[in-house]
Write a protein that holds these residues in place. Structure first.
Motif, PDB file in Angstrom:
ATOM      1  N   SER A  90      -9.488 -25.049  -2.481  1.00  0.00           N
ATOM      2  CA  SER A  90      -8.896 -25.219  -1.146  1.00  0.00           C
ATOM      3  C   SER A  90      -8.844 -26.699  -0.790  1.00  0.00           C
ATOM      4  O   SER A  90      -9.486 -27.527  -1.449  1.00  0.00           O
ATOM      5  CB  SER A  90      -9.758 -24.472  -0.119  1.00  0.00           C
ATOM      6  OG  SER A  90     -11.096 -24.963  -0.164  1.00  0.00           O
ATOM      7  N   HIS A  92     -14.884 -12.687   3.431  1.00  0.00           N
ATOM      8  CA  HIS A  92     -14.960 -13.064   2.013  1.00  0.00           C
ATOM      9  C   HIS A  92     -15.312 -11.845   1.160  1.00  0.00           C
ATOM     10  O   HIS A  92     -14.767 -11.632   0.088  1.00  0.00           O
ATOM     11  CB  HIS A  92     -16.024 -14.143   1.788  1.00  0.00           C
ATOM     12  CG  HIS A  92     -15.649 -15.481   2.362  1.00  0.00           C
ATOM     13  ND1 HIS A  92     -14.589 -16.212   1.907  1.00  0.00           N
ATOM     14  CD2 HIS A  92     -16.203 -16.218   3.350  1.00  0.00           C
ATOM     15  CE1 HIS A  92     -14.511 -17.349   2.581  1.00  0.00           C
ATOM     16  NE2 HIS A  92     -15.475 -17.371   3.474  1.00  0.00           N
ATOM     17  N   ALA A 135      -8.237 -25.773   7.130  1.00  0.00           N
ATOM     18  CA  ALA A 135      -7.741 -25.663   5.753  1.00  0.00           C
ATOM     19  C   ALA A 135      -6.216 -25.580   5.715  1.00  0.00           C
ATOM     20  O   ALA A 135      -5.594 -24.925   6.562  1.00  0.00           O
ATOM     21  CB  ALA A 135      -8.342 -24.438   5.092  1.00  0.00           C
ATOM     22  N   SER A 144     -22.720 -23.218   4.314  1.00  0.00           N
ATOM     23  CA  SER A 144     -21.585 -22.539   4.933  1.00  0.00           C
ATOM     24  C   SER A 144     -20.246 -22.841   4.254  1.00  0.00           C
ATOM     25  O   SER A 144     -19.299 -23.256   4.915  1.00  0.00           O
ATOM     26  CB  SER A 144     -21.504 -22.926   6.413  1.00  0.00           C
ATOM     27  OG  SER A 144     -20.422 -22.283   7.015  1.00  0.00           O
ATOM     28  N   GLY A 145     -20.149 -22.655   2.974  1.00  0.00           N
ATOM     29  CA  GLY A 145     -18.876 -22.756   2.250  1.00  0.00           C
ATOM     30  C   GLY A 145     -18.003 -23.931   2.647  1.00  0.00           C
ATOM     31  O   GLY A 145     -18.256 -25.081   2.262  1.00  0.00           O
ATOM     32  N   SER A 146     -16.997 -23.633   3.459  1.00  0.00           N
ATOM     33  CA  SER A 146     -15.985 -24.638   3.784  1.00  0.00           C
ATOM     34  C   SER A 146     -16.559 -25.860   4.506  1.00  0.00           C
ATOM     35  O   SER A 146     -15.879 -26.883   4.622  1.00  0.00           O
ATOM     36  CB  SER A 146     -14.877 -24.010   4.628  1.00  0.00           C
ATOM     37  OG  SER A 146     -15.411 -23.585   5.862  1.00  0.00           O
ATOM     38  N   LEU A 196      -3.386 -15.578   4.368  1.00  0.00           N
ATOM     39  CA  LEU A 196      -4.766 -15.282   4.792  1.00  0.00           C
ATOM     40  C   LEU A 196      -4.784 -14.032   5.688  1.00  0.00           C
ATOM     41  O   LEU A 196      -5.606 -13.132   5.516  1.00  0.00           O
ATOM     42  CB  LEU A 196      -5.332 -16.504   5.541  1.00  0.00           C
ATOM     43  CG  LEU A 196      -6.686 -16.340   6.214  1.00  0.00           C
ATOM     44  CD1 LEU A 196      -7.787 -16.183   5.180  1.00  0.00           C
ATOM     45  CD2 LEU A 196      -6.993 -17.535   7.113  1.00  0.00           C
ATOM     46  N   TYR A 248      -9.574 -21.118   1.550  1.00  0.00           N
ATOM     47  CA  TYR A 248     -10.654 -20.515   0.756  1.00  0.00           C
ATOM     48  C   TYR A 248     -10.910 -19.131   1.344  1.00  0.00           C
ATOM     49  O   TYR A 248     -11.242 -19.014   2.522  1.00  0.00           O
ATOM     50  CB  TYR A 248     -11.869 -21.447   0.846  1.00  0.00           C
ATOM     51  CG  TYR A 248     -13.246 -20.822   0.833  1.00  0.00           C
ATOM     52  CD1 TYR A 248     -13.698 -20.080  -0.258  1.00  0.00           C
ATOM     53  CD2 TYR A 248     -14.113 -21.023   1.911  1.00  0.00           C
ATOM     54  CE1 TYR A 248     -14.987 -19.547  -0.260  1.00  0.00           C
ATOM     55  CE2 TYR A 248     -15.406 -20.502   1.909  1.00  0.00           C
ATOM     56  CZ  TYR A 248     -15.831 -19.761   0.829  1.00  0.00           C
ATOM     57  OH  TYR A 248     -17.098 -19.251   0.828  1.00  0.00           O
ATOM     58  N   TRP A 249     -10.718 -18.101   0.559  1.00  0.00           N
ATOM     59  CA  TRP A 249     -10.960 -16.732   1.075  1.00  0.00           C
ATOM     60  C   TRP A 249     -11.396 -15.879  -0.101  1.00  0.00           C
ATOM     61  O   TRP A 249     -10.586 -15.479  -0.924  1.00  0.00           O
ATOM     62  CB  TRP A 249      -9.689 -16.191   1.742  1.00  0.00           C
ATOM     63  CG  TRP A 249      -9.928 -15.070   2.704  1.00  0.00           C
ATOM     64  CD1 TRP A 249      -9.398 -13.824   2.638  1.00  0.00           C
ATOM     65  CD2 TRP A 249     -10.748 -15.100   3.885  1.00  0.00           C
ATOM     66  NE1 TRP A 249      -9.835 -13.067   3.693  1.00  0.00           N
ATOM     67  CE2 TRP A 249     -10.672 -13.823   4.482  1.00  0.00           C
ATOM     68  CE3 TRP A 249     -11.561 -16.062   4.498  1.00  0.00           C
ATOM     69  CZ2 TRP A 249     -11.342 -13.496   5.649  1.00  0.00           C
ATOM     70  CZ3 TRP A 249     -12.230 -15.741   5.663  1.00  0.00           C
ATOM     71  CH2 TRP A 249     -12.119 -14.472   6.225  1.00  0.00           C
TER      72      TRP A 249
HETATM   73  O1  PMV Z   1     -16.686 -21.399   5.186  1.00  0.00           O
HETATM   74  P1  PMV Z   1     -16.516 -20.039   5.710  1.00  0.00           P
HETATM   75  O2  PMV Z   1     -17.373 -19.043   5.001  1.00  0.00           O
HETATM   76  O3  PMV Z   1     -16.661 -20.007   7.225  1.00  0.00           O
HETATM   77  O4  PMV Z   1     -14.998 -19.579   5.404  1.00  0.00           O
HETATM   78  C1  PMV Z   1     -13.895 -20.261   5.901  1.00  0.00           C
HETATM   79  C2  PMV Z   1     -12.666 -19.502   5.654  1.00  0.00           C
HETATM   80  C3  PMV Z   1     -11.397 -20.038   6.309  1.00  0.00           C
HETATM   81  O5  PMV Z   1     -11.700 -20.851   7.423  1.00  0.00           O
HETATM   82  C4  PMV Z   1     -10.572 -18.860   6.790  1.00  0.00           C
HETATM   83  C5  PMV Z   1     -10.547 -20.808   5.318  1.00  0.00           C
HETATM   84  C6  PMV Z   1     -11.028 -22.169   4.930  1.00  0.00           C
HETATM   85  O6  PMV Z   1     -10.770 -22.563   3.781  1.00  0.00           O
HETATM   86  O7  PMV Z   1     -11.610 -22.882   5.766  1.00  0.00           O
END
Ligand code: PMV
Length: 356
Positions: free
Chosen positions: A44, A221, A27, A159-161, A267, A31-32
Motif C-alpha cells: 500500500s 482485515h 491510503a 497498528s498496521g497502517s 475497498l 491495505y486490506w
Molecule cells: O491499519 P489498520 O489495521 O487500521 O487498517 C487500515 C485499513 C485502511 O485504512 C482501510 C486502508 C489503509 O491502507 O490505510
C-alpha cells in the motif's frame, strides 16, 4: 537485546520524558487483509497528513511495566489497557519496557467522530516515544533513518497502517518487486520518487456521517480471509501500486485519479462481498461522489476522492486549484455533510519531536 540486565547496566538515568507529534495518513492504494504478525496481504501507499495528528508526552521511571494514560486530559482506561497490552506484546523487541513505569498524555488535533485513523497517529506517536526512550537509555538509534525505520517497524506491530505515518509526504508499506527497499516489515519514504505536484496535495474531509464505524478495521482485515475475491484483489493492489508510482513519477494526474478512485471503491466492494457483508457508505457518501465526479467532468480540474473504511470522502487535489475546489465544496458539498462538517488537511512532513 535491551533486556533488564543491560538496563541495569545502562549508564544513563532510568527516568526521563519525551514527546512526539505524529500524523494520521490516508491510503491511495489500500491495505486490506493481513496475516501472521501484522503482515500485509498486499502493498500500500499513503499520503501523510498534516493537521490530523496526535501529540503524545511520555514520562518513565523504574517500575514494573505499569501504564497510566490521560487522553485529552482525562484518564482513559480502555486506551491505557491497549497501550499496556501492546507494550507487553513487544517484549521480544523491548524487554526493558517491563522494568519501567509510564505516564502518558495524549491529545488528538481532530474530532473522534471524523473517522480519521486515530490509531495510525496515536500508535505511531507511541512507538516514536519508545524509540526515543531506547535512545535515551542505551544511546542507540542515533542515525535518523534507522530511528524512523525502527519506529515504523514497531508502529506496524501496533497498528498496521500506522507504520506509514512517520515519514514525510508519502509512505509505502509492503513488498513489491518493482519498488526498491519495499518490505512487509516497515514502511519506507517514497516522497522523493514522485513529481513535486504530489507534495502540494490538499485533503478536504467531507463528513457524510459522524457515527462510529460499524466494523473495526481488524474485523475487516479478517473478513478478507474468506472473501472469494481476495486473490484477485491482492494482484490488483500490486498492479495498481506499480501503475500509481509510475503515474506519480510522471506527474500524470489523470492516471492518479483513475487508480485512487478505483482503490477506494474496491475497498468498499470488498466489504460488500464479505460474509457477513457491510455497506459502509451512506446515501450522502454517494451524493458527494457524484458531485465530485460531475465537478471534475464540468471543469476538467484534477480533483478526486478516496474513502477509508467508512462513509466520509477525502477529496484530493493539488494546491494550485485549491480556491476553485474549496469554493465548490462550500457551495455544493457542505449541505450533504453532517452538521456541515468539513475538515481541511493536506500532505504533511511526517512525525516530529516536541519539547518534552
Ligand atoms: O491499519 P489498520 O489495521 O487500521 O487498517 C487500515 C485499513 C485502511 O485504512 C482501510 C486502508 C489503509 O491502507 O490505510
Amino acid at each position: 537485546m535491551y533486556d533488564a540486565i543491560e538496563l541495569a547496566e545502562a549508564k544513563n538515568a532510568l527516568a526521563g520524558s519525551i514527546a512526539w507529534r505524529s500524523p494520521s495518513n490516508i491510503a491511495l492504494v489500500k491495505y486490506w487483509g493481513k496475516y501472521g504478525r501484522q503482515l500485509p496481504s498486499n502493498p500500500s501507499v499513503s499520503f501523510t497528513l498534516k493537521n490530523a495528528h496526535t501529540n503524545m508526552r511520555m514520562t518513565y521511571k523504574e517500575g514494573t511495566g505499569n501504564v497510566v494514560l490521560f487522553f485529552e486530559e482525562k484518564r482513559n482506561e480502555a486506551f491505557e489497557g491497549r497501550m499496556a497490552k501492546f507494550m507487553k506484546s513487544i517484549a521480544d523487541v523491548y524487554p526493558f519496557l517491563q522494568s519501567l513505569d509510564f505516564q502518558i498524555h495524549s491529545d488528538n488535533s481532530f474530532p473522534h467522530s471524523a473517522g480519521i485513523a486515530s490509531s495510525a497517529s496515536a500508535m505511531s506517536a507511541l512507538c516514536l516515544c519508545l524509540c526515543s526512550i531506547e535512545q535515551q537509555i542505551f544511546g542507540s538509534l542515533q542515525d535518523a533513518d534507522e530511528f524512523l525505520q525502527k519506529a515504523s517497524y514497531l508502529s506496524r506491530l501496533a497498528s498496521g497502517s500506522a507504520c506509514r505515518s512517520v515519514y514525510p509526504k508519502l509512505g509505502q508499506w509492503g513488498i513489491h518487486d518493482k519498488i526498491k527497499r519495499s518490505t512487509n516489515q516497515y514502511a519506507v519514504d517514497v516522497s522523493g520518487e514522485v513529481d513535486p505536484v504530489f507534495h502540494t496535495f490538499k485533503n478536504s474531509i467531507l463528513i457524510a456521517s459522524a457515527k462510529e464505524k460499524s466494523v473495526s478495521s481488524s474485523a475487516g482485515h479478517q473478513l478478507m480471509e474468506n472473501n472469494s475475491y481476495a486473490p484477485v484483489r491482492f494482484k490488483q493492489a500490486n498492479d495498481n501500486l506499480e501503475k500509481l508510482m509510475v503515474a506519480m513519477k510522471k506527474g500524470d494526474l489523470t492516471t492518479f485519479i483513475e487508480i485512487v478512485e478505483e482503490e477506494a471503491l474496491t475497498l468498499h466492494a470488498l466489504m460488500m462481498t464479505s460474509t457477513p457483508s457491510y455497506v459502509l457508505m451512506k446515501p450522502n457518501s454517494l451524493e458527494l461522489i457524484e458531485r465530485v465526479r460531475s465537478f471534475r467532468s464540468k471543469t476538467g480540474l484534477p480533483v478526486c476522492f478516496t474513502l477509508d473504511a467508512g462513509p466520509n470522502l477525502h477529496v484530493l487535489y493539488p494546491a494550485n486549484i485549491a480556491n476553485e475546489v474549496q469554493a465548490f465544496i462550500q457551495e455544493e458539498c457542505k449541505p450533504f455533510c453532517e452538521n456541515g462538517l468539513i475538515i481541511e488537511d493536506e500532505v504533511g512532513e511526517g512525525a516530529f519531536l516536541l519539547n518534552s
